[in-house]
Motif scaffolding. Sequence first.
Motif, mmCIF file in Angstrom:
data_model
loop_
_atom_site.group_PDB
_atom_site.id
_atom_site.type_symbol
_atom_site.label_atom_id
_atom_site.label_comp_id
_atom_site.label_asym_id
_atom_site.label_seq_id
_atom_site.Cartn_x
_atom_site.Cartn_y
_atom_site.Cartn_z
ATOM 1 N N GLY A 226 -12.910 6.482 -0.798
ATOM 2 C CA GLY A 226 -14.258 7.047 -0.808
ATOM 3 C C GLY A 226 -15.285 6.053 -1.315
ATOM 4 N N GLY A 227 -16.527 6.509 -1.422
ATOM 5 C CA GLY A 227 -17.587 5.651 -1.921
ATOM 6 C C GLY A 227 -18.949 6.151 -1.495
ATOM 7 N N PHE A 228 -19.953 5.442 -1.848
ATOM 8 C CA PHE A 228 -21.343 5.801 -1.571
ATOM 9 C C PHE A 228 -21.625 5.681 -0.077
ATOM 10 C CE2 PHE A 228 -25.646 6.474 -2.625
ATOM 11 C CZ PHE A 228 -26.420 5.650 -1.821
ATOM 12 N N VAL A 229 -22.275 6.709 0.504
ATOM 13 C CA VAL A 229 -22.549 6.685 1.932
ATOM 14 C C VAL A 229 -24.029 6.882 2.266
ATOM 15 C CG1 VAL A 229 -20.253 7.411 2.631
ATOM 16 C CG2 VAL A 229 -21.994 9.121 2.170
ATOM 17 N N GLY A 230 -24.883 7.052 1.306
ATOM 18 C CA GLY A 230 -26.293 7.245 1.607
ATOM 19 C C GLY A 230 -27.080 7.609 0.371
ATOM 20 N N GLU A 231 -28.318 8.010 0.588
ATOM 21 C CA GLU A 231 -29.183 8.399 -0.528
ATOM 22 C C GLU A 231 -28.698 9.704 -1.154
ATOM 23 O OE1 GLU A 231 -31.863 6.848 -1.922
ATOM 24 O OE2 GLU A 231 -31.283 5.177 -0.644
#
Length: 116
Positions: free
Chosen positions: A24-29
């Motif tokens: 997983g991880g950051f995908v947007g604002e």
Amino acid sequence: MRSLLIAIPLLASAAAWAAPATTGGFVGEPPKPVTVEQARALPDDSPVVLQGRITKRLNHDNYEFQDKTGKITVEIDKHVWAGQTVAPKDQVEISGEVDKDLTSTEIDVKQLRLLH
């Protein structure tokens, strides 16, 4: 027999490389917080983030949440607390969904975070 022993480790190794990453991880604002007043106007099942205080327990999983625009009932299941202790003086951020029926609007909390 010898070729069979060699083939098994090669197949296992190939399967490990083919497995998708699941970290997983950051995908947007990140969603911007809304007020209680704004959350009340949103349709059922809308995702929301609110910042304010949990002021009191109403019953088993229901609490009163308050910000500068008003109060709303929030449902917080035991696992959502994630070991955190929250007092009425503490600022929190809750993420969840609007839960509307004919007579009320509540927030079904999926994540709770203490703000410092």
